[in-house]
Design a protein around this motif. Structure first.
Motif, short mmCIF file in Angstrom:
data_model
loop_
_atom_site.label_atom_id
_atom_site.label_comp_id
_atom_site.label_asym_id
_atom_site.label_seq_id
_atom_site.Cartn_x
_atom_site.Cartn_y
_atom_site.Cartn_z
N ALA A 1 -12.48 2.20 -9.35
CA ALA A 1 -12.99 1.74 -8.07
C ALA A 1 -14.37 1.09 -8.24
O ALA A 1 -14.67 0.08 -7.61
CB ALA A 1 -13.07 2.90 -7.09
N VAL B 1 -8.10 -2.05 0.70
CA VAL B 1 -6.70 -2.34 0.38
C VAL B 1 -6.56 -2.66 -1.10
O VAL B 1 -5.68 -2.15 -1.79
CB VAL B 1 -6.19 -3.53 1.24
N GLN B 2 -7.49 -3.48 -1.61
CA GLN B 2 -7.45 -3.86 -3.01
C GLN B 2 -7.54 -2.63 -3.90
O GLN B 2 -6.78 -2.49 -4.86
CB GLN B 2 -8.62 -4.81 -3.27
N ALA B 3 -8.47 -1.73 -3.57
CA ALA B 3 -8.64 -0.52 -4.38
C ALA B 3 -7.36 0.31 -4.37
O ALA B 3 -6.93 0.83 -5.39
CB ALA B 3 -9.82 0.29 -3.89
N ARG C 1 -11.47 -4.88 0.65
CA ARG C 1 -11.91 -4.07 -0.50
C ARG C 1 -11.09 -2.80 -0.65
O ARG C 1 -10.64 -2.46 -1.72
CB ARG C 1 -13.37 -3.65 -0.29
N GLN D 1 -13.73 -2.34 -9.97
CA GLN D 1 -12.68 -3.27 -9.52
C GLN D 1 -13.25 -4.48 -8.78
O GLN D 1 -12.69 -5.54 -8.82
CB GLN D 1 -11.63 -2.55 -8.67
N VAL E 1 0.83 -1.20 0.00
CA VAL E 1 0.00 0.00 0.00
C VAL E 1 0.87 1.26 0.00
O VAL E 1 0.65 2.19 -0.77
CB VAL E 1 -0.96 0.00 1.21
#
Lengths: 271, 306
Positions: free
Chosen positions: A254, B116-118, B114, A257, A14
């Motif tokens: 978003a 984190v994935q984004a 969700r 996804q 991240v």
């Protein structure tokens, strides 16, 4: 122990993903006077949104933006339709020349795009498609169809043939079966395709640069270049424009996804 | 499309059965042939002509002259060829490795998955040209943070730009490319991971397989088809991908980051020599063609042995 490692690993990903984007935002809100003196600081000692206001009110950016949405949206729409039909054909039929066409599609991905610009320009000029958003949509659609077709093919292969066969026995034509039974099941796959193609078309620079001449038809990546002047670069405005340009692509990405992974999963069942 | 709207053909209508797949294919095919294959052929013919924009009398067929010059005397070409190989291999390997790692991390349930994935997929949505600019900024020794941090950590003797260092310059675009490309592999591989039936893992753990053995004998074989197609496509794309290099280093310093597509771009649009640029493009096309053929051949062999 294992969980801690898992979270730390995710955290590293991240941070790596967000760090450049964070810096982009930071530059956009740094007042111009502090841009160089506080380049290394994690957050500037003062911030303002001047760059954003100037980009939105004093530049052509809103127009670039609109053009990009038209082009990327149009491309995503047409590619998804064409690739769905072609991907369906690849997954359901065995026919002569199939390998040849797959090969042809792969071949089109291998020739450097730069070298295609001149011939495409010559081809499109007599058709009035240069300096036109339609010309861009057509070009982008052609470029994105091969990959999208392979993607859609893998989705269709995840859906059992028996579904449309039973609909056909009930008297549907194949196309009606496709429309009523199969397409609803591939919606996640189509969302994935839409997403991939939209982001690709949204950020395309070279063709847009070469095929569009008039300012009011520029897409935003070309518009970003206008901030690079002959003598200086207006970094604050350019980065602010960049941040704004990220917004639609991110929202779109978003939104889809969730379907992206789901859709691809459906497709990958058969591998 | 219109043809397939008609009532279903009677059984044995062989002609319509033959034509049916083409009804679905033709819209895409017509577009590809008109907008890509025709220009591709025209582009290839440039390689055998003298096409220089600033010399109006330069038109004419010259046979293999461009290729002769290219292959025998052009040192920059060979340099770019080596750089292309290094750029492609390093980018694909790192993108794939980190992408697979991310896919494995995401392939289990946890709170906030969700979000984190984004977040980790975001770089894929950033226009490449913008990410090139941002990374060039980050590497800048005057206004960017990375050189100062590396200096503070004692890794660098003084804050300088790796983009200006002939030995390290290629790492700049490679890092930017890895950042941009991890999500592609993560998304596609995660999808393939989720399609592996749980029973396979249950059976493996009943048999006493370690985590590594499960990965080696269950996960990898299931992933193999997806790995093959994604690695193939990414290799082709990355070796043709000049944006990041053009934005970040423009081939410099002293051609140390010049790759074939950026050399083609410079030759065609700065040198205005389309004929020579096309000859380079043909060499790249040929190499990628051979690579694809080898990969398909290997896949076929792999299938026939299992």
């Amino acid at each position: 122990m294992c969980t801690i490692g898992h979270r730390l690993g995710l955290l590293a990903y991240v941070l790596f993903a967000l760090f450049p984007l964070y810096w982009l935002v930071k530059i956009a809100v740094t007042p111009e006077a502090l841009l160089y003196s506080e380049g290394v600081r994690l957050w500037p000692s003062a911030m303002n949104f001047d760059s954003f206001t100037r980009v939105l009110t004093a530049s052509d950016f809103p127009a670039f933006f609109r053009n990009s949405i038209i082009v990327a949206g149009g491309t995503a729409f047409f590619v998804t339709i064409l690739a769905s039909l072609a991907g369906y054909a690849f997954s359901r039929f065995r026919f002569r020349g199939k390998a040849l066409i797959v090969g042809l599609m792969l071949l089109t991905q291998m020739f450097p795009i730069v070298m295609l610009i001149a011939p495409i320009y010559r081809l499109m000029t007599p058709l009035g498609l240069t300096d036109s958003l339609w010309g861009l949509v057509i070009t982008y659609t052609a470029f994105n169809v091969p990959f999208a077709t392979f993607l859609m093919q893998s989705f269709f292969e995840g859906i059992p043939k028996e579904l449309e066969e039973s609909a056909m026995i009930d008297g549907c034509t194949r196309f009606a079966a496709l429309r009523k039974v199969i397409f609803p099941l591939t919606l996640p796959g189509m969302a994935a395709t839409l997403g991939f193609v939209f982001t690709a078309a949204w950020s395309e620079l070279l063709f847009s640069l070469m095929l569009i001449n008039s300012e009011e038809k520029m897409t935003f990546p070309v518009g970003l270049l206008t901030f690079i002047g002959k003598f200086s670069v207006d970094w604050g405005q350019m980065m602010a424009a960049g941040v704004l340009a990220l917004v639609p692509a991110c929202i779109f990405f978003a939104l889809i996804q969730r379907y992206l992974v789901q859709g691809l999963t459906a497709g990958a069942v058969k591998g | 499309m219109a043809a397939s709207d008609k009532p279903a053909p009677p059984r044995g209508g062989r002609l319509s059965l033959l034509l049916e797949p083409w009804c679905y294919l033709s819209p895409a095919l017509v577009l590809i042939v008109l907008v890509m294959v025709l220009p591709l052929i025209v582009g290839i013919t440039y390689a055998f002509q003298d096409v220089q924009i600033l010399k109006p009398f330069s038109k004419g067929w010259i046979g293999l002259d461009h290729f002769e010059k290219l292959l025998t005397t052009d040192k920059v070409f060979y340099r770019a060829l080596r750089n292309t190989a290094w750029w492609t291999v390093a980018s694909v390997v790192l993108q794939f490795g980190f992408g697979l790692g991310l896919a494995l991390l995401l392939n289990r349930d946890f709170a906030g998955k969700r979000l984190v994935q984004a977040l980790v997929f975001l770089p894929w949505a950033v226009p490449t040209f913008l990410s090139g600019l941002t990374w060039a900024w980050l590497f800048n020794p005057v206004i960017g943070p990375l050189p100062h941090w590396l200096f503070a950590l004692g890794i660098m003797s003084e804050p300088y730009s790796i983009l200006g260092d002939p030995d390290l310059a290629m790492w700049g675009p490679i890092i930017a490319n890895v950042w941009f490309g991890i999500p592609f592999f993560a998304i596609t591989l995660l999808a393939a991971l989720q399609a592996i039936p749980d029973e396979m893992y249950e059976a493996a753990s009943i048999d006493g397989a370690t985590a590594f053995q499960q990965f080696r004998h269950v996960t990898l074989p299931y992933l193999a088809p997806m790995i093959a197609i994604t690695v193939l496509l990414r290799t082709i794309w990355i070796s043709n991908f000049a944006d990041l290099i053009v934005v970040m280093t423009n081939g410099g310093p002293a051609n140390t980051t010049q790759i074939l597509p950026s050399l083609i771009f410079t030759t065609a649009y700065k040198g205005l020599d389309f004929g020579y640029a096309s000859a380079i493009a043909c060499v790249l096309l040929g190499l990628l063609f051979i690579y694809t053929a080898i990969l398909f051949h290997m896949r076929k062999n792999l299938r026939s042995t299992t």
